[in-house]
Write an enzyme that holds these catalytic residues in place. Structure first.
Site, PDB file in Angstrom:
ATOM      1  N   TRP A   1      -6.788   5.011  -3.609  1.00 62.95           N
ATOM      2  CA  TRP A   1      -7.115   3.677  -3.064  1.00 62.95           C
ATOM      3  C   TRP A   1      -6.327   3.379  -1.900  1.00 62.95           C
ATOM      4  O   TRP A   1      -6.379   2.350  -1.165  1.00 62.95           O
ATOM      5  CB  TRP A   1      -6.975   2.445  -4.193  1.00 62.95           C
ATOM      6  CG  TRP A   1      -5.769   2.296  -4.547  1.00 62.95           C
ATOM      7  CD1 TRP A   1      -4.567   2.996  -5.167  1.00 62.95           C
ATOM      8  CD2 TRP A   1      -5.024   0.781  -4.489  1.00 62.95           C
ATOM      9  NE1 TRP A   1      -3.615   2.416  -5.593  1.00 62.95           N
ATOM     10  CE2 TRP A   1      -3.550   1.054  -5.014  1.00 62.95           C
ATOM     11  CE3 TRP A   1      -5.255  -0.150  -4.085  1.00 62.95           C
ATOM     12  CZ2 TRP A   1      -2.702   0.147  -5.081  1.00 62.95           C
ATOM     13  CZ3 TRP A   1      -4.527  -1.412  -3.990  1.00 62.95           C
ATOM     14  CH2 TRP A   1      -3.162  -1.069  -4.427  1.00 62.95           C
ATOM     15  N   ASP A   2      -5.199   4.286  -1.812  1.00 62.68           N
ATOM     16  CA  ASP A   2      -4.063   4.099  -0.849  1.00 62.68           C
ATOM     17  C   ASP A   2      -4.946   4.039   0.769  1.00 62.68           C
ATOM     18  O   ASP A   2      -4.785   3.286   1.606  1.00 62.68           O
ATOM     19  CB  ASP A   2      -3.306   5.244  -0.433  1.00 62.68           C
ATOM     20  CG  ASP A   2      -2.651   5.646  -1.930  1.00 62.68           C
ATOM     21  OD1 ASP A   2      -3.129   5.218  -2.987  1.00 62.68           O
ATOM     22  OD2 ASP A   2      -1.529   6.397  -1.748  1.00 62.68           O
TER      23      ASP A   2
ATOM     24  N   GLU B   1       1.692   0.057 -12.129  1.00 60.05           N
ATOM     25  CA  GLU B   1       1.341   1.089 -13.224  1.00 60.05           C
ATOM     26  C   GLU B   1       2.675   1.114 -14.299  1.00 60.05           C
ATOM     27  O   GLU B   1       2.547   1.897 -15.400  1.00 60.05           O
ATOM     28  CB  GLU B   1       1.641   2.505 -12.999  1.00 60.05           C
ATOM     29  CG  GLU B   1       0.248   2.792 -11.777  1.00 60.05           C
ATOM     30  CD  GLU B   1       0.244   4.051 -11.105  1.00 60.05           C
ATOM     31  OE1 GLU B   1       1.251   4.727 -11.087  1.00 60.05           O
ATOM     32  OE2 GLU B   1      -0.804   4.364 -10.631  1.00 60.05           O
TER      33      GLU B   1
ATOM     34  N   LYS C   1       6.244  -2.147 -10.855  1.00 64.23           N
ATOM     35  CA  LYS C   1       6.556  -0.985 -10.004  1.00 64.23           C
ATOM     36  C   LYS C   1       6.203  -1.060  -8.589  1.00 64.23           C
ATOM     37  O   LYS C   1       6.738  -0.900  -7.770  1.00 64.23           O
ATOM     38  CB  LYS C   1       5.434   0.321 -10.586  1.00 64.23           C
ATOM     39  CG  LYS C   1       5.679   1.285  -9.702  1.00 64.23           C
ATOM     40  CD  LYS C   1       4.585   2.393 -10.281  1.00 64.23           C
ATOM     41  CE  LYS C   1       4.810   3.709  -9.432  1.00 64.23           C
ATOM     42  NZ  LYS C   1       3.731   4.855  -9.741  1.00 64.23           N
ATOM     43  N   GLN C   2       5.119  -2.099  -8.386  1.00 67.97           N
ATOM     44  CA  GLN C   2       4.692  -2.115  -6.980  1.00 67.97           C
ATOM     45  C   GLN C   2       3.916  -3.747  -7.019  1.00 67.97           C
ATOM     46  O   GLN C   2       3.504  -3.723  -8.248  1.00 67.97           O
ATOM     47  CB  GLN C   2       3.750  -1.022  -6.590  1.00 67.97           C
ATOM     48  CG  GLN C   2       2.613  -0.996  -7.165  1.00 67.97           C
ATOM     49  CD  GLN C   2       1.962   0.365  -6.973  1.00 67.97           C
ATOM     50  OE1 GLN C   2       2.255   1.162  -7.822  1.00 67.97           O
ATOM     51  NE2 GLN C   2       1.045   0.520  -6.033  1.00 67.97           N
TER      52      GLN C   2
HETATM   53  C1  BGC Z   1       0.958   4.334  -6.831  1.00 71.08           C
HETATM   54  C2  BGC Z   1      -0.479   4.234  -6.733  1.00 71.08           C
HETATM   55  C3  BGC Z   1      -0.884   5.305  -5.445  1.00 71.08           C
HETATM   56  C4  BGC Z   1      -0.328   6.581  -5.865  1.00 71.08           C
HETATM   57  C5  BGC Z   1      -0.785   7.422  -4.710  1.00 71.08           C
HETATM   58  C6  BGC Z   1       1.317   5.931  -7.335  1.00 71.08           C
HETATM   59  O1  BGC Z   1       2.762   5.975  -7.474  1.00 71.08           O
HETATM   60  O2  BGC Z   1       1.336   3.575  -8.083  1.00 71.08           O
HETATM   61  O3  BGC Z   1      -0.853   2.919  -6.579  1.00 71.08           O
HETATM   62  O4  BGC Z   1      -2.015   5.380  -5.388  1.00 71.08           O
HETATM   63  O5  BGC Z   1       0.910   6.623  -6.018  1.00 71.08           O
HETATM   64  O6  BGC Z   1       0.053   7.171  -3.301  1.00 71.08           O
END
Ligand code: BGC
Length: 774
Positions: free
Chosen positions: A357-358, A488, A601-602
């Site tokens: 999804w990035d 996550e 986390k984000q």
């Molecule tokens: C992030 C995801 C991301 C993936 C690839 C993960 O660490 O939590 O949101 O899609 O990395 O960049």
């Protein structure tokens, strides 16, 4: 964190050879051109620590996943872009002793990634065990003009001897992936040929059957003129080489030119590959290295003219942002709708080079602002073409026909995540795909995308959400159970605010898109709805009922949205109060402890407030930011940019700047001690967003570009171009105010600090600052 890259506005420079930093530099100094790419491995043999990496875009292998307890719905495989044949190799031996920087005395070592002209230069002096000394200057690039080609010039000067040097330029296909789940090799040999100055190796991937023909042509220029050398050919399993001796004289330079090509069965019939490869090599070698390099530089200058961000007064910040833009432009050129952007691009194996999804959430804004609309359109069409697989994917998970669930990780549209346990409920990814369509249209004004491609995808996604919610008789509202948000560090939670918000937005947007297509292309609407068996009256009614009755967690006392049900039962501790030794949590804490904690986390709720910023007033944004930001550990590189944008909006300029710094030099300074695995390509787009959408406050509001800029304290000025609906606007922010110019043929009206300005072609406008929130 490291601090060895020398600050420079246009170059990434490493001086001195430290083998401990080699794998990090191999990532940082990577090259690519959208079609192929490679880590900055050495041309000559190197027995030290190295991660070899050559990649051909779109050529992947379905590596069987490793799972302890298999459950229904698990992806069978983890697709990975393969380490492909090494075409850069040039072994050098003097009196039988191999040049190997791990085994000789190295001095004057320097690596320079010239971002303005798009090439890598490495120079060094080496003293062999025999006492013989030579200096080498190696230049190479992946051509952005002839995308199937690359070229190397490898200049050797003996410093204290005359004699023979044995040179072995080779193609080696006996390569593997360091991240192979079962230590398998992924390539079989199909064919190899060597004649005169050319050699070719064709390999086929196991299971997926991609064929790639890699070719080389070698020329030798000794003391200024081309030299005919007597070449012996060596053909071994998955390996072809030329071997020749060159008589060299002290202080006279011999240059080996290597022209290379990678052609793949994605673009040719397998039987045509050898001829196609020969043609590319013939074309580029006829041009010669210098012409190729001049064309490369001109093409890069053109790219920079459109996409550069110029920062005055902070060389490290300038270098950081250019490095991000350079790597993004190397990774994806937007010419081929079958390709996408892996989180590590062509700089390493992690994340398998697959699509996340990035792309939609982070990369799309960058390409919309800096490249022709077709570049982003191809990213959208990539997903459009995979709609059938997204529908199959939802069916596999038990959804009724017609619902589309796009994968968390994919190459060909099938789900292929290696860490399925964590991410399978990250269904928010589906929303990002719809959001990218919306974003593309609001930037480009190309609503006709909905007729041809967009609506079908949006209906599939809306149908998924409809099935994914359920009516709670206890709440008398719809709820969404068992999801994982972008954060996550929470798994399988109920009513993740971000996912629920995105879900209902998707349904509402699908309805708007339907109205548009019905009005503008009634025939298309009729044929599409018939083909997908769309029962307009019933389905819309159900969507609207969900939109009107969805449950979103909120805490009225704190005035915040709840990331998920019961979030406030957690012990609320701020990140700043955590002992430094506990960070990063994902390396220091058990998964159990992470999941129970309040640490994020984000960006999650804040990601939603960024996407839908027009819905929330400043007070609501401030309360949510002040609650969630102190709990966020930013252990995904995708996170700080969202916080930078929101902090800018709230007038928290220093915070915004600090978040920006975290991403802009993330790889150059090896901030997270993981650059050796590859660079964080998708989060590099976030760095661009931090400046453009953060510091400059750029948004599209009511179909208009709006800006609300500030100038970070440490900078004298910054400027960039932005493409919007066929117009190219340049914006420069300095102490004197905001300067806008329109370099296109058509006029455009933009908003700065809430006032509208008409930008006529060729006319400059300056706007004075207005205090924020004043
Ligand atoms: C992030 C995801 C991301 C993936 C690839 C993960 O660490 O939590 O949101 O899609 O990395 O960049």
């Amino acid at each position: 964190m490291k601090n060895y890259i020398i600050a420079d506005e246009w170059n990434i420079i490493e001086e001195g050879f430290d083998p401990h930093l080699n794998k990090i530099s191999e990532s940082i100094f990577s090259l690519g051109n959208g079609h192929m790419g490679q880590r900055a491995n050495f041309e000559e043999a190197y027995s030290g620590d190295t991660l070899p990496g050559n990649y051909v875009a779109g050529v992947y292998y379905p590596d069987k996943t490793r799972v302890g307890w298999w459950k229904n719905g698990y992806p069978e495989y983890f697709a990975k872009v393969l380490n492909a044949a090494n075409w850069i190799g040039i072994d050098i031996a003097i009196d039988g002793e191999q040049l190997d920087l791990a085994k000789c005395k190295v001095s004057s070592f320097k690596r320079v990634l010239n971002m303005r002209d798009g090439y890598l230069e490495r120079s060094f002096t080496a003293e062999l065990k025999s006492g013989k000394k030579l200096s080498v200057i190696a230049k190479r690039f992946c051509s952005i003009v002839d995308e199937e080609a690359g070229a190397i010039s490898y200049a050797i000067t003996p410093l204290n001897f005359d004699g023979d040097i044995t040179v072995t330029p080779f193609i080696d296909g006996d390569v593997s992936n360091a991240d192979s789940n079962y230590d398998e090799k992924f390539w079989d040999e199909v064919d190899k040929k060597a004649a005169g100055q050319g050699c070719y190796l064709t390999l086929r991937t196991r299971k997926t059957g991609f064929e790639v023909c890699t070719g080389n042509r070698v020329e030798v220029v000794n003391d200024g003129s081309e030299t005919n050398v007597e070449v012996r050919h060596v053909l071994k399993d998955k390996y072809v080489a030329f071997v020749f001796d060159v008589a060299v004289k002290q202080n006279q330079t011999t240059t080996i030119y290597k022209y290379a090509a990678n052609v793949s069965s994605q673009n040719y019939e397998p039987v045509q590959l050898l001829d196609a490869c020969k043609k590319v090599i013939a074309k580029v070698s006829a041009k010669g290295f210098d012409t190729m390099l001049a064309e490369q530089a001109a093409a890069w200058h053109h790219k920079w003219a459109e996409s550069d961000i110029v920062i005055a007064g902070d060389v490290k910040a300038q270098q950081g942002i250019r490095f991000n833009i350079f790597q993004l432009s190397q990774t994806y050129s937007g010419k081929d709708a079958r390709l996408n952007i892996g989180p590590k691009g062509f700089t390493g194996e992690k994340y398998g080079g697959s699509t996340y999804w990035d792309t939609e959430a982070y990369c799309v804004p960058f390409y919309l602002g800096t490249a022709a609309p077709e570049v982003t359109k191809n990213l959208l069409i990539y997903r459009y073409k995979q709609l059938g697989k997204a529908i199959e994917n939802a069916e596999k998970l038990g959804f009724n026909k017609g619902a589309a669930l796009y994968p968390m990780v994919t190459m060909n549209g099938e789900e292929c995540h290696n860490e399925w346990e964590i991410t399978f409920e990250e269904i928010h990814r589906n929303g990002a795909i719809a959001y990218a369509i919306f974003n593309y249209i609001r930037y480009t004004g190309d609503s006709s995308y909905l007729n041809d491609y967009g609506l079908e995808v949006l209906i599939g996604i809306a149908r998924f959400w409809k099935q994914r919610v359920n009516w709670s008789s206890q709440k008398s509202q719809y709820v969404m159970l068992g999801v994982t948000g972008p954060n996550e560090y929470e798994n399988n939670v109920n009513n993740n605010w971000y996912t629920s918000t995105l879900a209902t937005w998707c349904m509402a947007y699908a309805m708007k898109a339907m109205d548009y297509v019905k009005k503008h292309d009634a025939a298309k609407y009729a044929s599409l709805t018939k083909a997908i068996n769309f029962n307009e009256a019933d389905e819309i009614k159900q969507w609207q009922h969900i939109i009107d009755n969805m449950y979103y967690g909120e805490d009225k006392d704190l005035g915040i949205f709840l990331q998920q049900d019961n979030f406030l039962d957690k012990e609320i501790i701020h990140v700043k109060d955590l002992p430094a030794a506990d960070r990063p949590l994902n390396q220091k804490w058990s998964w159990d402890r992470i999941l129970r904690s309040c640490f994020i986390k984000q960006a999650d709720v804040l990601q939603g407030m960024y996407f839908f910023s027009d819905r929330y007033n400043m007070d609501t944004l401030r309360r949510n930011y002040e609650f969630y930001e102190p709990l966020t550990v930013h252990e995904s590189s995708l996170s700080p940019c969202i916080h930078a944008i929101l902090a800018s909006k709230l007038g928290l300029e220093q915070d915004a700047y600090n978040f920006y710094l975290r991403t802009s030099r993330l790889d150059l300074d090896d901030y997270n001690n993981d650059t050796e695995d590859g660079c964080h390509i998708t989060s590099m787009a976030g760095t661009w967003m931090s400046v453009v959408e953060g510091f400059a406050g750029m948004q599209v509001v009511n179909e208009q570009l709006t800006f609300s800029p500030f100038l970070p304290e440490h900078w004298q000025s910054y400027s960039f171009n932005i493409r919007f609906r066929g117009v190219l606007v340049n914006i420069k922010v300095d102490r004197g105010g905001v300067h806008l110019s329109n370099t296109s043929a058509a006029a455009i009206s933009v908003n700065v600090f809430d006032d509208a300005y008409q930008l006529n072609p060729g006319k400059d406008t300056t706007v004075k600052y207005k205090p924020k929130n004043g």
